[in-house]
Design a protein around this motif. Sequence first.
Motif, PDB file in Angstrom:
ATOM      1  N   TYR A 155     -76.987  33.576 -69.615  1.00 57.26           N
ATOM      2  CA  TYR A 155     -77.928  32.980 -68.677  1.00 57.26           C
ATOM      3  C   TYR A 155     -79.337  33.463 -69.023  1.00 57.26           C
ATOM      4  O   TYR A 155     -79.549  34.657 -69.239  1.00 57.26           O
ATOM      5  CB  TYR A 155     -77.574  33.350 -67.225  1.00 57.26           C
ATOM      6  CG  TYR A 155     -78.564  32.759 -66.266  1.00 57.26           C
ATOM      7  CD1 TYR A 155     -78.599  31.384 -66.055  1.00 57.26           C
ATOM      8  CD2 TYR A 155     -79.518  33.540 -65.639  1.00 57.26           C
ATOM      9  CE1 TYR A 155     -79.537  30.801 -65.223  1.00 57.26           C
ATOM     10  CE2 TYR A 155     -80.467  32.971 -64.803  1.00 57.26           C
ATOM     11  CZ  TYR A 155     -80.468  31.602 -64.603  1.00 57.26           C
ATOM     12  OH  TYR A 155     -81.413  31.026 -63.792  1.00 57.26           O
ATOM     13  N   GLY A 156     -80.283  32.523 -69.088  1.00 60.55           N
ATOM     14  CA  GLY A 156     -81.646  32.866 -69.485  1.00 60.55           C
ATOM     15  C   GLY A 156     -81.986  32.351 -70.876  1.00 60.55           C
ATOM     16  O   GLY A 156     -83.142  32.383 -71.289  1.00 60.55           O
ATOM     17  N   ASP A 157     -80.979  31.853 -71.581  1.00 56.28           N
ATOM     18  CA  ASP A 157     -81.227  31.338 -72.932  1.00 56.28           C
ATOM     19  C   ASP A 157     -81.984  30.004 -72.943  1.00 56.28           C
ATOM     20  O   ASP A 157     -82.581  29.644 -73.947  1.00 56.28           O
ATOM     21  CB  ASP A 157     -79.894  31.122 -73.679  1.00 56.28           C
ATOM     22  CG  ASP A 157     -79.311  32.439 -74.200  1.00 56.28           C
ATOM     23  OD1 ASP A 157     -80.000  33.468 -74.083  1.00 56.28           O
ATOM     24  OD2 ASP A 157     -78.172  32.421 -74.716  1.00 56.28           O
ATOM     25  N   TYR A 158     -81.900  29.279 -71.836  1.00 50.45           N
ATOM     26  CA  TYR A 158     -82.579  27.978 -71.765  1.00 50.45           C
ATOM     27  C   TYR A 158     -83.610  28.022 -70.644  1.00 50.45           C
ATOM     28  O   TYR A 158     -83.436  28.764 -69.669  1.00 50.45           O
ATOM     29  CB  TYR A 158     -81.575  26.867 -71.439  1.00 50.45           C
ATOM     30  CG  TYR A 158     -80.613  26.551 -72.552  1.00 50.45           C
ATOM     31  CD1 TYR A 158     -80.863  25.514 -73.447  1.00 50.45           C
ATOM     32  CD2 TYR A 158     -79.434  27.280 -72.701  1.00 50.45           C
ATOM     33  CE1 TYR A 158     -79.968  25.216 -74.471  1.00 50.45           C
ATOM     34  CE2 TYR A 158     -78.535  26.986 -73.718  1.00 50.45           C
ATOM     35  CZ  TYR A 158     -78.805  25.956 -74.596  1.00 50.45           C
ATOM     36  OH  TYR A 158     -77.920  25.655 -75.597  1.00 50.45           O
ATOM     37  N   PRO A 159     -84.646  27.214 -70.746  1.00 55.31           N
ATOM     38  CA  PRO A 159     -85.583  27.134 -69.609  1.00 55.31           C
ATOM     39  C   PRO A 159     -84.879  26.483 -68.416  1.00 55.31           C
ATOM     40  O   PRO A 159     -83.908  25.750 -68.605  1.00 55.31           O
ATOM     41  CB  PRO A 159     -86.717  26.241 -70.125  1.00 55.31           C
ATOM     42  CG  PRO A 159     -86.197  25.564 -71.337  1.00 55.31           C
ATOM     43  CD  PRO A 159     -85.020  26.339 -71.855  1.00 55.31           C
ATOM     44  N   ALA A 160     -85.357  26.772 -67.217  1.00 53.46           N
ATOM     45  CA  ALA A 160     -84.718  26.187 -66.030  1.00 53.46           C
ATOM     46  C   ALA A 160     -85.790  25.748 -65.050  1.00 53.46           C
ATOM     47  O   ALA A 160     -86.890  26.300 -65.029  1.00 53.46           O
ATOM     48  CB  ALA A 160     -83.797  27.217 -65.389  1.00 53.46           C
ATOM     49  N   HIS A 161     -85.462  24.732 -64.258  1.00 52.14           N
ATOM     50  CA  HIS A 161     -86.442  24.199 -63.305  1.00 52.14           C
ATOM     51  C   HIS A 161     -86.425  25.003 -62.001  1.00 52.14           C
ATOM     52  O   HIS A 161     -85.497  25.747 -61.725  1.00 52.14           O
ATOM     53  CB  HIS A 161     -86.142  22.730 -63.015  1.00 52.14           C
ATOM     54  CG  HIS A 161     -84.837  22.559 -62.304  1.00 52.14           C
ATOM     55  ND1 HIS A 161     -84.727  22.691 -60.944  1.00 52.14           N
ATOM     56  CD2 HIS A 161     -83.585  22.311 -62.755  1.00 52.14           C
ATOM     57  CE1 HIS A 161     -83.481  22.532 -60.592  1.00 52.14           C
ATOM     58  NE2 HIS A 161     -82.756  22.301 -61.666  1.00 52.14           N
ATOM     59  N   ASN A 162     -87.454  24.791 -61.204  1.00 54.04           N
ATOM     60  CA  ASN A 162     -87.582  25.572 -59.977  1.00 54.04           C
ATOM     61  C   ASN A 162     -87.414  24.714 -58.730  1.00 54.04           C
ATOM     62  O   ASN A 162     -87.796  25.104 -57.639  1.00 54.04           O
ATOM     63  CB  ASN A 162     -88.955  26.262 -59.975  1.00 54.04           C
ATOM     64  CG  ASN A 162     -88.957  27.500 -59.106  1.00 54.04           C
ATOM     65  OD1 ASN A 162     -87.906  28.110 -58.906  1.00 54.04           O
ATOM     66  ND2 ASN A 162     -90.106  27.856 -58.570  1.00 54.04           N
ATOM     67  N   GLY A 163     -86.824  23.527 -58.899  1.00 56.30           N
ATOM     68  CA  GLY A 163     -86.748  22.551 -57.807  1.00 56.30           C
ATOM     69  C   GLY A 163     -86.031  23.060 -56.573  1.00 56.30           C
ATOM     70  O   GLY A 163     -86.471  22.816 -55.446  1.00 56.30           O
TER      71      GLY A 163
END
Length: 210
Positions: A82-90
């Motif tokens: 977890y953390g390897d890809y960018p993620a949204h904050n929706g």
Amino acid sequence: MDVPRRRLGSSQGRGALLHAVAHIELNAIDLAADMIARFTLHPALRESDRKRFAADWTSVCDDEARHFLMLADRLEALGLSYGDYPAHNGLWEAAHSTRDNFPARVAIAPLVLEARGLDVTPNMINRLNGAGDHKSAQMLQVIYDEEIGHVATGARWFKYLAAQQADSAESYFHELVRTHFKGQIKSPFNEKARTLAGLARTYYEPLSVN
Ligand SMILES: [Fe+2]
Ligand SMILES: [Fe+2]
């Protein structure tokens, strides 16, 4: 709750999908914990109901933590973390915009966002099975089954809060979602799962954009 469409033939595509779901689960832990911390002492809850409210969301929080850890293990098995890809904050933005409004939080977090998860997860399960990743598909099946319970918890407490209003529960829901939710309510809906959770069509259909 939207997870972009990805090719699932490659382990990278599956990793990106599982990462997106893990991110949702991590946010869901925070949302359930925030529900307890922020609203258990809210005046809209009767004194005698506070314990049940906290217990309900503690059980949701426990499920979400298990969902996240399950996916984190699966990511690891695929050589990712977890953390390897960018993620949204929706999801957290939706939490922030309802921080001062208890009924709006209950309307939006479980009954819009988690209910959306019920709409999209069966297709993800089919696609993972189609790509031969039965292990990941099984995990999403566990998550899906338990998410029906989370939406049911949300529906129960929403109806409790709505009963204190003059309007019908449905029109109160429509008003709160229209005022506090910036996204779109998208069909097609998983009517079977939503109905099982106590969320009738009269809640979400009038809000839907096609
Ligand atoms: Fe979950
Ligand atoms: Fe959930």
